[in-house]
Design a protein around this motif. Sequence first.
Motif: not given
Length: 262
Positions: A33-34, A62-63, A87-90, A124-126
């Motif tokens: 879940v981001n 988020h951008p 956790a991850s980054v995204g 990381v999720t881009i």
Amino acid sequence: MPLHDSHNHLQRFADPARIIAEMRAAGVEGCVVNGTGEDDWEQVAALAEAFPDFVRPAFGLHPWKAHLASPAWADMLESHLDRFTNASVGEIGLDGWVADPPLETQRPVFLRQLALARARGLPVTIHALKAWDPLFDALKAEPPPERFLLHSFGGSTELAKRLADLGAWFSFSGYFLHPRKAKVLDAFRAVPQDRLLLETDGPDMLPPDELVSHPLPDGKNHPANLPRIGEGLAEALEMPFNQLAELTRANHARFFDLAPLP
């Protein structure tokens, strides 16, 4: 064969507990879940705490929200990453489709988060949309961590190959099974199979009607549609569904550093 949803926004559903129950019943055994900014990071955290066996949190700015960041945003992000060791980054990235905020505002926020993910050794999720040249420039200026994922990748075959050469991973969302998006399927045929993931991006990126197993009002995409999305991608790749399910499940575990799956 169980599946993992490698990218969604479960925090945006009114009743996430019901959504999770329906995902489980459909054969989805977990999801990432981001978060998208300071306004929803705590919602993501609450889901991760309430459903620790199902939800892995990701926290990022988020951008689209780069211009809304408070002076303390980076400290808040780090505190959430400290709080959740899984956790991850995204979701972070660059978006040239929107005019506000401009890429000049998005870029420093993106670079700072890339550096943070690399320093911590986190995946990381881009998000990248109509900003491919700026993305390559950013990745040159601030090298990404070893594991970086282009979520809901919608670029060309050439872009897929260039990004794969940099070590990118790619997740597929069902929106690209619409016939008008057939060129994206060509790109996924060029993606290294050991770096292919499956996602819904729910409640966004609704697949074609015939692949919607769990309809929701207002055109929302239920994450329990994931198995049907997987079937659609498997057919496009001329691969048995069970093979695709096993492949993406194993890739998800490797990307997000899960314990070995049974």
